[in-house]
Design a protein around this motif. Sequence first.
Motif, PDB file in Angstrom:
ATOM      1  N   LYS A  15      69.474  69.660  73.745  1.00  0.00           N
ATOM      2  CA  LYS A  15      69.226  69.883  72.328  1.00  0.00           C
ATOM      3  C   LYS A  15      67.989  69.131  71.854  1.00  0.00           C
ATOM      4  N   ARG A  16      67.622  68.082  72.559  1.00  0.00           N
ATOM      5  CA  ARG A  16      66.459  67.309  72.135  1.00  0.00           C
ATOM      6  C   ARG A  16      65.189  67.955  72.657  1.00  0.00           C
ATOM      7  N   SER A  17      64.070  67.560  72.084  1.00  0.00           N
ATOM      8  CA  SER A  17      62.808  68.154  72.505  1.00  0.00           C
ATOM      9  C   SER A  17      61.861  67.145  73.140  1.00  0.00           C
ATOM     10  N   VAL A  18      62.202  65.854  73.108  1.00  0.00           N
ATOM     11  CA  VAL A  18      61.377  64.814  73.728  1.00  0.00           C
ATOM     12  C   VAL A  18      62.162  64.188  74.870  1.00  0.00           C
ATOM     13  N   PHE A  19      61.495  64.044  76.019  1.00  0.00           N
ATOM     14  CA  PHE A  19      62.154  63.525  77.208  1.00  0.00           C
ATOM     15  C   PHE A  19      61.366  62.356  77.773  1.00  0.00           C
ATOM     16  N   LEU A  20      62.096  61.344  78.206  1.00  0.00           N
ATOM     17  CA  LEU A  20      61.503  60.222  78.923  1.00  0.00           C
ATOM     18  C   LEU A  20      61.690  60.464  80.408  1.00  0.00           C
ATOM     19  N   ARG A  21      60.861  59.853  81.195  1.00  0.00           N
ATOM     20  CA  ARG A  21      60.995  59.989  82.650  1.00  0.00           C
ATOM     21  C   ARG A  21      62.340  59.435  83.097  1.00  0.00           C
ATOM     22  N   SER A  22      62.819  58.418  82.407  1.00  0.00           N
ATOM     23  CA  SER A  22      64.082  57.791  82.790  1.00  0.00           C
ATOM     24  C   SER A  22      65.297  58.695  82.518  1.00  0.00           C
ATOM     25  N   ASP A  23      65.121  59.766  81.757  1.00  0.00           N
ATOM     26  CA  ASP A  23      66.227  60.702  81.523  1.00  0.00           C
ATOM     27  C   ASP A  23      66.653  61.420  82.798  1.00  0.00           C
ATOM     28  N   PHE A  24      65.766  61.444  83.786  1.00  0.00           N
ATOM     29  CA  PHE A  24      66.026  62.200  85.002  1.00  0.00           C
ATOM     30  C   PHE A  24      66.214  61.301  86.221  1.00  0.00           C
ATOM     31  N   LYS A  25      66.466  60.021  86.011  1.00  0.00           N
ATOM     32  CA  LYS A  25      66.557  59.105  87.153  1.00  0.00           C
ATOM     33  C   LYS A  25      67.795  59.349  88.014  1.00  0.00           C
ATOM     34  N   ASP A  26      68.799  60.053  87.486  1.00  0.00           N
ATOM     35  CA  ASP A  26      69.972  60.370  88.301  1.00  0.00           C
ATOM     36  C   ASP A  26      69.725  61.578  89.213  1.00  0.00           C
ATOM     37  N   ILE A  27      68.650  62.309  88.996  1.00  0.00           N
ATOM     38  CA  ILE A  27      68.328  63.468  89.824  1.00  0.00           C
ATOM     39  C   ILE A  27      67.602  63.051  91.092  1.00  0.00           C
ATOM     40  N   ALA A  28      66.605  62.171  90.955  1.00  0.00           N
ATOM     41  CA  ALA A  28      65.800  61.749  92.106  1.00  0.00           C
ATOM     42  C   ALA A  28      65.144  60.417  91.777  1.00  0.00           C
ATOM     43  N   ASP A  29      64.354  59.896  92.719  1.00  0.00           N
ATOM     44  CA  ASP A  29      63.700  58.618  92.459  1.00  0.00           C
ATOM     45  C   ASP A  29      62.465  58.832  91.574  1.00  0.00           C
ATOM     46  N   TYR A  30      61.830  57.731  91.224  1.00  0.00           N
ATOM     47  CA  TYR A  30      60.754  57.698  90.238  1.00  0.00           C
ATOM     48  C   TYR A  30      59.601  58.645  90.585  1.00  0.00           C
ATOM     49  N   ASP A  31      59.103  58.578  91.807  1.00  0.00           N
ATOM     50  CA  ASP A  31      57.951  59.389  92.211  1.00  0.00           C
ATOM     51  C   ASP A  31      58.284  60.875  92.242  1.00  0.00           C
ATOM     52  N   GLN A  32      59.446  61.220  92.742  1.00  0.00           N
ATOM     53  CA  GLN A  32      59.833  62.626  92.822  1.00  0.00           C
ATOM     54  C   GLN A  32      60.020  63.227  91.432  1.00  0.00           C
ATOM     55  N   VAL A  33      60.602  62.454  90.530  1.00  0.00           N
ATOM     56  CA  VAL A  33      60.763  62.930  89.156  1.00  0.00           C
ATOM     57  C   VAL A  33      59.384  63.119  88.521  1.00  0.00           C
ATOM     58  N   GLY A  34      58.469  62.196  88.771  1.00  0.00           N
ATOM     59  CA  GLY A  34      57.118  62.325  88.236  1.00  0.00           C
ATOM     60  C   GLY A  34      56.413  63.584  88.727  1.00  0.00           C
ATOM     61  N   ARG A  35      56.561  63.885  90.012  1.00  0.00           N
ATOM     62  CA  ARG A  35      55.954  65.105  90.559  1.00  0.00           C
ATOM     63  C   ARG A  35      56.587  66.356  89.933  1.00  0.00           C
ATOM     64  N   GLY A  36      57.894  66.328  89.753  1.00  0.00           N
ATOM     65  CA  GLY A  36      58.577  67.467  89.135  1.00  0.00           C
ATOM     66  C   GLY A  36      58.147  67.676  87.688  1.00  0.00           C
ATOM     67  N   LEU A  37      58.014  66.579  86.944  1.00  0.00           N
ATOM     68  CA  LEU A  37      57.582  66.682  85.549  1.00  0.00           C
ATOM     69  C   LEU A  37      56.147  67.186  85.454  1.00  0.00           C
ATOM     70  N   ARG A  38      55.283  66.708  86.349  1.00  0.00           N
ATOM     71  CA  ARG A  38      53.882  67.170  86.344  1.00  0.00           C
ATOM     72  C   ARG A  38      53.799  68.665  86.646  1.00  0.00           C
ATOM     73  N   SER A  39      54.589  69.125  87.594  1.00  0.00           N
ATOM     74  CA  SER A  39      54.538  70.546  87.931  1.00  0.00           C
ATOM     75  C   SER A  39      55.109  71.401  86.795  1.00  0.00           C
ATOM     76  N   LEU A  40      56.126  70.919  86.096  1.00  0.00           N
ATOM     77  CA  LEU A  40      56.655  71.649  84.947  1.00  0.00           C
ATOM     78  C   LEU A  40      55.654  71.659  83.795  1.00  0.00           C
ATOM     79  N   ALA A  41      54.868  70.597  83.674  1.00  0.00           N
ATOM     80  CA  ALA A  41      53.823  70.566  82.653  1.00  0.00           C
ATOM     81  C   ALA A  41      52.722  71.583  82.989  1.00  0.00           C
ATOM     82  N   ARG A  42      52.403  71.726  84.271  1.00  0.00           N
ATOM     83  CA  ARG A  42      51.415  72.735  84.670  1.00  0.00           C
ATOM     84  C   ARG A  42      51.927  74.145  84.424  1.00  0.00           C
ATOM     85  N   GLU A  43      53.235  74.358  84.594  1.00  0.00           N
ATOM     86  CA  GLU A  43      53.834  75.677  84.363  1.00  0.00           C
ATOM     87  C   GLU A  43      53.916  76.020  82.883  1.00  0.00           C
TER      88      GLU A  43
END
Length: 134
Positions: A15-43
């Motif tokens: 429901k929220r529209s702003v996300f922190l990188r730490s919101d996804f720390k249960d999915i993967a580690d820091y670097d992997q989440v960063g790569r996923g967020l960057r690729s979603l930003a490119r998309e």
Amino acid sequence: MTIQDRIKTRVKRSKRSVFLRSDFKDIADYDQVGRGLRSLAREGVLMKIGYGLYARARVNRITGKLMPDNAAGADGVLIEAMERLDVGYKFDDLSNMNFLGQSTQIPASVKIVPTDPRFTRKISVGKQRVNEAR
């Protein structure tokens, strides 16, 4: 299901529209989440608004450009980002006068000023900015 797919699903369902990188720390580690967020930003699913801050995005039907997916627009995204970061903020004098009913003039853009002088993080959505010299 890949890490990127899991992040994308969580963003779409939230429901929220702003996300922190730490919101996804249960999915993967820091670097992997960063790569996923960057690729979603490119998309175009997310847009980066600051260090470790992302906003859900959509394409504007009129201009065809990416814009935040928030009913309150860029101002709402900045306010939500400040609240997510637990930083106190205030509005400029013209906006306050309008909010309090002391003025009928509506400001073109609301200027958000952090109350803590040690907060130096730069957040920007389009032309709306916090802590950035114009």
